[in-house]
Each structure stands twice: as C-alpha cells, then as structure tokens.
Scaffold this motif. Sequence first.
Motif, PDB file in Angstrom:
ATOM      1  N   SER A   2     -40.396  -5.364 -22.716  1.00 38.12           N
ATOM      2  CA  SER A   2     -41.088  -4.523 -23.684  1.00 38.12           C
ATOM      3  C   SER A   2     -42.534  -4.968 -23.841  1.00 38.12           C
ATOM      4  O   SER A   2     -42.820  -6.161 -23.924  1.00 38.12           O
ATOM      5  N   SER A   3     -43.441  -4.002 -23.838  1.00 35.23           N
ATOM      6  CA  SER A   3     -44.879  -4.234 -24.024  1.00 35.23           C
ATOM      7  C   SER A   3     -45.470  -5.235 -23.031  1.00 35.23           C
ATOM      8  O   SER A   3     -46.469  -5.889 -23.317  1.00 35.23           O
ATOM      9  N   ALA A   4     -44.894  -5.338 -21.857  1.00 34.70           N
ATOM     10  CA  ALA A   4     -45.301  -6.348 -20.868  1.00 34.70           C
ATOM     11  C   ALA A   4     -46.779  -6.275 -20.498  1.00 34.70           C
ATOM     12  O   ALA A   4     -47.428  -7.297 -20.359  1.00 34.70           O
ATOM     13  N   PHE A   5     -47.318  -5.076 -20.333  1.00 33.65           N
ATOM     14  CA  PHE A   5     -48.713  -4.909 -19.931  1.00 33.65           C
ATOM     15  C   PHE A   5     -49.525  -4.200 -21.003  1.00 33.65           C
ATOM     16  O   PHE A   5     -50.579  -3.639 -20.718  1.00 33.65           O
ATOM     17  N   PHE A   6     -49.070  -4.217 -22.225  1.00 33.22           N
ATOM     18  CA  PHE A   6     -49.710  -3.518 -23.338  1.00 33.22           C
ATOM     19  C   PHE A   6     -51.228  -3.735 -23.333  1.00 33.22           C
ATOM     20  O   PHE A   6     -51.712  -4.858 -23.358  1.00 33.22           O
ATOM     21  N   GLY A   7     -51.983  -2.629 -23.259  1.00 33.43           N
ATOM     22  CA  GLY A   7     -53.431  -2.681 -23.338  1.00 33.43           C
ATOM     23  C   GLY A   7     -54.138  -3.315 -22.149  1.00 33.43           C
ATOM     24  O   GLY A   7     -55.340  -3.534 -22.193  1.00 33.43           O
ATOM     25  N   SER A   8     -53.433  -3.575 -21.083  1.00 31.35           N
ATOM     26  CA  SER A   8     -54.010  -4.209 -19.899  1.00 31.35           C
ATOM     27  C   SER A   8     -55.047  -3.301 -19.238  1.00 31.35           C
ATOM     28  O   SER A   8     -55.000  -2.083 -19.366  1.00 31.35           O
ATOM     29  N   CYS A   9     -55.966  -3.884 -18.509  1.00 32.37           N
ATOM     30  CA  CYS A   9     -57.005  -3.137 -17.791  1.00 32.37           C
ATOM     31  C   CYS A   9     -56.623  -2.838 -16.341  1.00 32.37           C
ATOM     32  O   CYS A   9     -57.487  -2.473 -15.542  1.00 32.37           O
ATOM     33  N   ILE A  10     -55.343  -2.986 -15.996  1.00 35.08           N
ATOM     34  CA  ILE A  10     -54.934  -2.716 -14.619  1.00 35.08           C
ATOM     35  C   ILE A  10     -55.186  -1.252 -14.269  1.00 35.08           C
ATOM     36  O   ILE A  10     -55.109  -0.372 -15.132  1.00 35.08           O
ATOM     37  N   LYS A  11     -55.482  -1.001 -13.000  1.00 32.24           N
ATOM     38  CA  LYS A  11     -55.760   0.359 -12.532  1.00 32.24           C
ATOM     39  C   LYS A  11     -54.645   0.886 -11.644  1.00 32.24           C
ATOM     40  O   LYS A  11     -54.368   2.076 -11.636  1.00 32.24           O
ATOM     41  N   ASN A  12     -54.035  -0.006 -10.891  1.00 30.31           N
ATOM     42  CA  ASN A  12     -52.969   0.352  -9.962  1.00 30.31           C
ATOM     43  C   ASN A  12     -51.905  -0.725 -10.036  1.00 30.31           C
ATOM     44  O   ASN A  12     -52.227  -1.893 -10.224  1.00 30.31           O
ATOM     45  N   ILE A  13     -50.654  -0.312  -9.843  1.00 35.21           N
ATOM     46  CA  ILE A  13     -49.582  -1.307  -9.821  1.00 35.21           C
ATOM     47  C   ILE A  13     -48.499  -0.860  -8.849  1.00 35.21           C
ATOM     48  O   ILE A  13     -48.214   0.331  -8.723  1.00 35.21           O
ATOM     49  N   ILE A  14     -47.962  -1.818  -8.138  1.00 29.81           N
ATOM     50  CA  ILE A  14     -46.808  -1.587  -7.269  1.00 29.81           C
ATOM     51  C   ILE A  14     -45.644  -2.327  -7.913  1.00 29.81           C
ATOM     52  O   ILE A  14     -45.689  -3.544  -8.074  1.00 29.81           O
ATOM     53  N   ILE A  15     -44.624  -1.580  -8.281  1.00 29.23           N
ATOM     54  CA  ILE A  15     -43.451  -2.163  -8.927  1.00 29.23           C
ATOM     55  C   ILE A  15     -42.545  -2.745  -7.839  1.00 29.23           C
ATOM     56  O   ILE A  15     -42.136  -2.019  -6.925  1.00 29.23           O
ATOM     57  N   LEU A  33     -54.983   2.670 -16.161  1.00 32.04           N
ATOM     58  CA  LEU A  33     -53.899   2.786 -15.187  1.00 32.04           C
ATOM     59  C   LEU A  33     -53.854   4.203 -14.613  1.00 32.04           C
ATOM     60  O   LEU A  33     -53.661   5.171 -15.342  1.00 32.04           O
ATOM     61  N   LYS A  34     -54.046   4.304 -13.307  1.00 37.77           N
ATOM     62  CA  LYS A  34     -54.089   5.608 -12.628  1.00 37.77           C
ATOM     63  C   LYS A  34     -52.918   5.818 -11.675  1.00 37.77           C
ATOM     64  O   LYS A  34     -52.441   6.934 -11.523  1.00 37.77           O
ATOM     65  N   ASN A  35     -52.500   4.765 -10.994  1.00 41.93           N
ATOM     66  CA  ASN A  35     -51.501   4.906  -9.935  1.00 41.93           C
ATOM     67  C   ASN A  35     -50.374   3.897 -10.092  1.00 41.93           C
ATOM     68  O   ASN A  35     -50.630   2.703 -10.240  1.00 41.93           O
ATOM     69  N   ILE A  36     -49.157   4.392 -10.019  1.00 42.19           N
ATOM     70  CA  ILE A  36     -47.975   3.544 -10.039  1.00 42.19           C
ATOM     71  C   ILE A  36     -47.158   3.899  -8.809  1.00 42.19           C
ATOM     72  O   ILE A  36     -46.855   5.069  -8.568  1.00 42.19           O
ATOM     73  N   SER A  37     -46.832   2.878  -8.034  1.00 38.88           N
ATOM     74  CA  SER A  37     -45.965   3.110  -6.883  1.00 38.88           C
ATOM     75  C   SER A  37     -44.854   2.072  -6.900  1.00 38.88           C
ATOM     76  O   SER A  37     -44.920   1.076  -7.616  1.00 38.88           O
ATOM     77  N   PHE A  38     -43.832   2.341  -6.130  1.00 38.55           N
ATOM     78  CA  PHE A  38     -42.641   1.501  -6.099  1.00 38.55           C
ATOM     79  C   PHE A  38     -42.392   1.053  -4.671  1.00 38.55           C
ATOM     80  O   PHE A  38     -42.516   1.854  -3.743  1.00 38.55           O
TER      81      PHE A  38
END
Length: 85
Positions: A2-15, A33-38
């Motif tokens: 829960s709330s792991a990346f709350f308010g972070s400035c990340i733009k892209n993340i690969i789960i 945050l614009k792009n989420i991929s798995f």
Amino acid sequence: DSSAFFGSCIKNIIIPSNVQNIGFYAFYCCHDLKNISFECNSQLRSIENGAFIGSDIENILIPDKIEAVNNSIFSKQLRSYYNIF
C-alpha cells in the motif's frame, strides 16, 4: 504494498513478473507516471482500490491472467481507454 510509490516522480515502471498484487494507492499521486508495463509471464492477480489515482498514465496493458481489478483504480473511469481486458 500500500502506498509504495506514493507521490514518487517516476515516469516509467516495469512491474516484475513475480509481483502478484498492486496494493491500495500504490502509485497514488505519481503525477509524472506515464507508462506502466509488465514483464513477460506476469503473475499479477489483483490491483487494489486507488492504485493509480492521481497518476497521469498514458499507456498500460493489464496482464490477461489478472483476477481482480477494482473499478476505482484510476482517476478516470474509462476502463476501455486503459486496455483492460
């Protein structure tokens, strides 16, 4: 978590493929945050309430093996826009 990346400035993340749950408000207010991929062979099974609220996601494709997606994971209630199958 829960709330792991709350308010972070990340733009892209690969789960990573071993993640099974995206917790409550995990990416809440991640305005950049614009792009989420798995990763391939994703084990993702659920996305909790509010996971992406306040984020400005442009691209996400939810893995097809997911079992539970809460209706209010995004700020915008446009499920088809986010390619949720």
